[in-house]
Every structure is written in C-alpha cells, then in structure tokens.
Design an enzyme around this catalytic site. Structure first.
Site, PDB file in Angstrom:
ATOM      1  N   TYR A 164      26.794  40.451  21.707  1.00  0.00           N
ATOM      2  CA  TYR A 164      26.766  41.217  22.963  1.00  0.00           C
ATOM      3  C   TYR A 164      25.346  41.714  23.271  1.00  0.00           C
ATOM      4  CZ  TYR A 164      28.562  44.821  26.242  1.00  0.00           C
ATOM      5  OH  TYR A 164      28.824  45.612  27.331  1.00  0.00           O
ATOM      6  N   LYS A 168      23.180  40.752  26.503  1.00  0.00           N
ATOM      7  CA  LYS A 168      22.835  41.787  27.472  1.00  0.00           C
ATOM      8  C   LYS A 168      21.323  41.948  27.636  1.00  0.00           C
ATOM      9  CE  LYS A 168      26.805  43.244  29.073  1.00  0.00           C
ATOM     10  NZ  LYS A 168      27.230  42.743  30.409  1.00  0.00           N
TER      11      LYS A 168
HETATM   12  N1  LIG Z   1      32.257  50.469  30.339  1.00  0.00           N
HETATM   13  C1  LIG Z   1      31.040  50.693  29.858  1.00  0.00           C
HETATM   14  O1  LIG Z   1      30.670  51.819  29.490  1.00  0.00           O
HETATM   15  C2  LIG Z   1      30.065  49.569  29.793  1.00  0.00           C
HETATM   16  C3  LIG Z   1      28.871  49.794  29.080  1.00  0.00           C
HETATM   17  C4  LIG Z   1      27.919  48.798  29.052  1.00  0.00           C
HETATM   18  C5  LIG Z   1      28.140  47.607  29.722  1.00  0.00           C
HETATM   19  N2  LIG Z   1      29.308  47.397  30.395  1.00  0.00           N
HETATM   20  C6  LIG Z   1      29.467  46.123  31.110  1.00  0.00           C
HETATM   21  O2  LIG Z   1      30.011  46.382  32.389  1.00  0.00           O
HETATM   22  C7  LIG Z   1      30.805  45.263  32.796  1.00  0.00           C
HETATM   23  C8  LIG Z   1      32.199  45.704  33.198  1.00  0.00           C
HETATM   24  O3  LIG Z   1      32.858  46.225  32.050  1.00  0.00           O
HETATM   25  P1  LIG Z   1      34.143  47.193  32.109  1.00  0.00           P
HETATM   26  O4  LIG Z   1      33.865  48.276  31.151  1.00  0.00           O
HETATM   27  O5  LIG Z   1      34.494  47.512  33.515  1.00  0.00           O
HETATM   28  O6  LIG Z   1      35.247  46.228  31.424  1.00  0.00           O
HETATM   29  P2  LIG Z   1      36.707  45.746  31.890  1.00  0.00           P
HETATM   30  O7  LIG Z   1      37.290  45.002  30.752  1.00  0.00           O
HETATM   31  O8  LIG Z   1      37.476  46.876  32.453  1.00  0.00           O
HETATM   32  O9  LIG Z   1      36.385  44.728  33.080  1.00  0.00           O
HETATM   33  C9  LIG Z   1      35.792  43.479  32.851  1.00  0.00           C
HETATM   34  C10 LIG Z   1      36.559  42.442  33.649  1.00  0.00           C
HETATM   35  O10 LIG Z   1      35.928  41.157  33.466  1.00  0.00           O
HETATM   36  C11 LIG Z   1      36.943  40.170  33.469  1.00  0.00           C
HETATM   37  N3  LIG Z   1      36.504  38.939  32.817  1.00  0.00           N
HETATM   38  C12 LIG Z   1      36.290  38.740  31.489  1.00  0.00           C
HETATM   39  N4  LIG Z   1      35.936  37.465  31.251  1.00  0.00           N
HETATM   40  C13 LIG Z   1      35.912  36.837  32.461  1.00  0.00           C
HETATM   41  C14 LIG Z   1      35.591  35.535  32.865  1.00  0.00           C
HETATM   42  N5  LIG Z   1      35.265  34.587  31.961  1.00  0.00           N
HETATM   43  N6  LIG Z   1      35.618  35.225  34.183  1.00  0.00           N
HETATM   44  C15 LIG Z   1      35.990  36.169  35.095  1.00  0.00           C
HETATM   45  N7  LIG Z   1      36.327  37.432  34.754  1.00  0.00           N
HETATM   46  C16 LIG Z   1      36.269  37.769  33.453  1.00  0.00           C
HETATM   47  C17 LIG Z   1      38.092  40.835  32.716  1.00  0.00           C
HETATM   48  O11 LIG Z   1      39.336  40.209  32.998  1.00  0.00           O
HETATM   49  C18 LIG Z   1      38.004  42.279  33.190  1.00  0.00           C
HETATM   50  O12 LIG Z   1      38.900  42.544  34.268  1.00  0.00           O
HETATM   51  C19 LIG Z   1      30.782  44.277  31.621  1.00  0.00           C
HETATM   52  O13 LIG Z   1      29.770  43.323  31.840  1.00  0.00           O
HETATM   53  C20 LIG Z   1      30.421  45.152  30.449  1.00  0.00           C
HETATM   54  O14 LIG Z   1      29.818  44.422  29.401  1.00  0.00           O
HETATM   55  C21 LIG Z   1      30.291  48.350  30.424  1.00  0.00           C
END
Ligand SMILES: NC(=O)c1ccc[n+]([C@@H]2O[C@H](COP(=O)([O-])OP(=O)(O)OC[C@H]3O[C@@H](n4cnc5c(N)ncnc54)[C@H](O)[C@@H]3O)[C@@H](O)[C@H]2O)c1
Length: 305
Positions: A164, A168
C-alpha cells in the site's frame, strides 16, 4: 447551493462507499453529472457487488441530480477505458476524474505474497494510471480537465503495508508528473491523503492492527490518529474546490484532508548537505556523517541496532 460544477461531467472511482461516495454526492449537488464507478468488493478487493454504486446513483437522482452506475474494475487497462467511455456514452464527455478506488491487503513484508503485492499495486497505482491515461487523452483534445488522485499518509511509512505504501507514494510521483505533462493543456492533477473513518480504517480487524502498530512503538505516520470522529463526507468539499477556476494554479501538489483540516504537504527537499571536491571514501563518510547530516536522524523503530 451555487452549482459550481454545472455543465461538468465527473467520474469518481470507488464511489459506492466511503470517501468516494461523499465526493460523488457533493459533485452531483454542485451540478455535475456523475459516473459512480464501483466494483463493490470487500475491503480486500475480493468479490463484487453492484448495489453500493446503485444506491449512490439512486440517492443522487432522488435529489434531482444526474448519475450513472459503472461496475468496471479500475485494475485493468480495459476497465479504465470502459469507465471513461461510460462518461462519454452517457453524458457526452468528461471534465473531472477522481481516482479514489482502493483496497487493503496488509501483511508484514516477509510474509507478503505476490498476489497481495500485485492486487494492491493493481488497484491503486495501475488503476490510477489506467483511468488517468484514458481521461487525459480527452482532456488534451479539449484543453481542460481536472484529475484528483488519492494517496495516503501510510506512504510515509506504515508497518505491514509495504504494498500500500509503495502504491500510494507511487501515486504522488505520478501526480507530480501528470501535472507537468498535462499543464499546458489546461489540466491540473493533485492528490489527497485523506483521514476518515470508513470500512478501510474502522473494522475490528483493522482497529486491532492499528493497536498492534501503536504497541510496537514503530512510527507509522497517518495510522496513529483516531479516525472515528472524521467523516468520509468531510473530504468532498476540498475535492470539489480543486475542480474550480479558483484552483487553476494548484497543480502537482498533495494535501492531507480530514475533518476541518486541510494541510498542504511540502515537496521533498535536501535539508542538509555534506560536500567535498572529489569523491568521498567510505572511511571519511563513517567519520563525518554521524557528526553532521546523520546526527539528528532518529530510527523510527525503537531499540533497533
Ligand atoms: N479512510 C481513510 O482514512 C483513508 C486514508 C488514506 C487513504 N485512503 C484512500 O482513500 C480512498 C477511499 O478509501 P475509503 O476509506 O473511502 O474506502 P472504502 O472501502 O469505503 O471505499 C473504497 C471503494 O473502492 C472500491 N473499489 C475497490 N477496488 C475497486 C476496483 N478494482 N475498481 C473499482 N472500485 C473499487 C470499493 O468497492 C469501495 O467501495 C482509497 O484510495 C484509500 O486508499 C483512505
């Protein structure tokens, strides 16, 4: 609401849940027509379910907005092309791309399988590339566009997340270069490192993993905060802002966004230099570095020798 995105078409990947859902809803409220892309699998990327994306489309339509569901994966070139084509077919073009889809497959490096490495790189880094390349072909021809990529503070170093973190930080380098490749075509590309309580950060399993990280004493920036009070919807306003004319000068930068906080991340820079005319010997370095630029560097792993 001012409808600041009226007339725009936005593609948001991973928009069935979490942060992407919040962005899709707000962009639609601001007047954009939205492609709600989501494969709908589990947090580890396994499986598929079209209902989360469909629910977001229904929610947008119920409020009088325009949206269409797309269930292609971001993790293949064909999927990336199909997601952008979906915007063209349904709404006649694309103006905004948000590459937010994400999964986690955490494992300590020495136990990490090829599959765990590949799957995470495929969704995050390749997925960002595939979708952005397809959109930028259109942006180049129309001489306008906005790309918002999603990175993470985990890229700064996070126990058990080599796949990851690599993806990232790769996205950050990608973002800086897309900004340069596309800038003269009126396109900007910026990245958000979000902080939000979602299924990726708040499951029991992940809470336990975060506790383990804390207990290890190993510094893992960005995974040590309480995300419970930070809503996924709080990330959306800044994503919308990056699409406005007021943000035209902001290009190739990354921001930490969570709750009421928006933080501009500095560009990496050389902070200390040792210099000599000619080439250092190893003996010279062993003598001088611990006294100079190595002096204040602290190993993030307590007790490491
Ligand atoms: N939540 C946090 O604090 C946080 C922190 C750092 C980074 N992020 C990043 O933010 C983004 C959103 O994360 P989130 O926390 O909302 O997670 P989440 O799991 O709620 O949402 C991510 C969505 O991406 C979809 N997805 C996964 N693989 C896929 C694919 N191959 N094609 C299409 N859709 C796909 C999933 O079905 C899911 O609905 C991600 O890139 C995550 O790495 C989140």
């Amino acid at each position: 609401m001012a409808k600041r995105l009226e007339g725009k078409v936005a593609v948001v990947t991973g928009a069935g849940r979490g942060i992407g859902r919040g962005i899709a809803l707000l962009m639609a409220e601001e007047g954009a027509k939205v492609v709600v892309n989501d494969l709908g699998g589990g947090p580890d990327g396994k499986g598929a379910d079209q209902s989360p994306a469909m629910e977001v489309v229904d929610e947008i339509k119920a409020k009088g907005g325009h949206a269409v569901r797309n269930g292609d994966t971001v993790a293949t070139a064909a999927g990336g092309e199909a997601i952008i084509q979906c915007a063209v077919d349904n709404f006649g073009g694309v103006d905004i791309l948000v590459t937010n889809a994400g999964i986690l497959r955490d494992r300590m490096l020495f136990n990490m399988t090829d599959e765990e490495w590949d799957d995470v790189l495929k969704v995050h880094l390749y997925g960002t590339f595939y979708c952005t390349r397809a959109a930028c072909r259109i942006f180049r021809a129309q001489k306008s566009g906005r790309v918002i990529t999603f990175s993470s503070e985990s890229g700064l170093g996070s126990l058990g997340q080599a796949n990851y973190s690599a993806a990232k930080e790769g996205i950050i380098g990608f973002t800086r270069t897309v900004a340069r490749d596309m800038g003269k075509y009126g396109v900007t590309c910026n990245s958000i490192r979000p902080r939000a309580g979602t299924r990726l950060t708040l499951t029991d399993e992940l809470r336990a993993a975060m506790e383990k990280k804390k207990a290890s004493g190993v510094e893992s920036p960005g995974t040590e905060m309480d995300l419970g009070s930070l809503t996924p919807e709080a990330v959306a306003p800044f994503a919308v802002f990056l699409c406005l004319n007021e943000a035209a000068n902001i290009n190739g930068r990354d921001f930490v966004v969570g709750g009421g906080m928006i933080g501009l991340v500095s560009l990496p820079e050389i902070t200390k230099v040792n210099y000599k005319a000619g080439i250092w010997t190893v003996d010279e370095l062993a003598g001088i570095i611990p006294q100079t630029l190595g002096k204040d560097i602290v190993n993030p792993v307590p007790g490491a020798k």
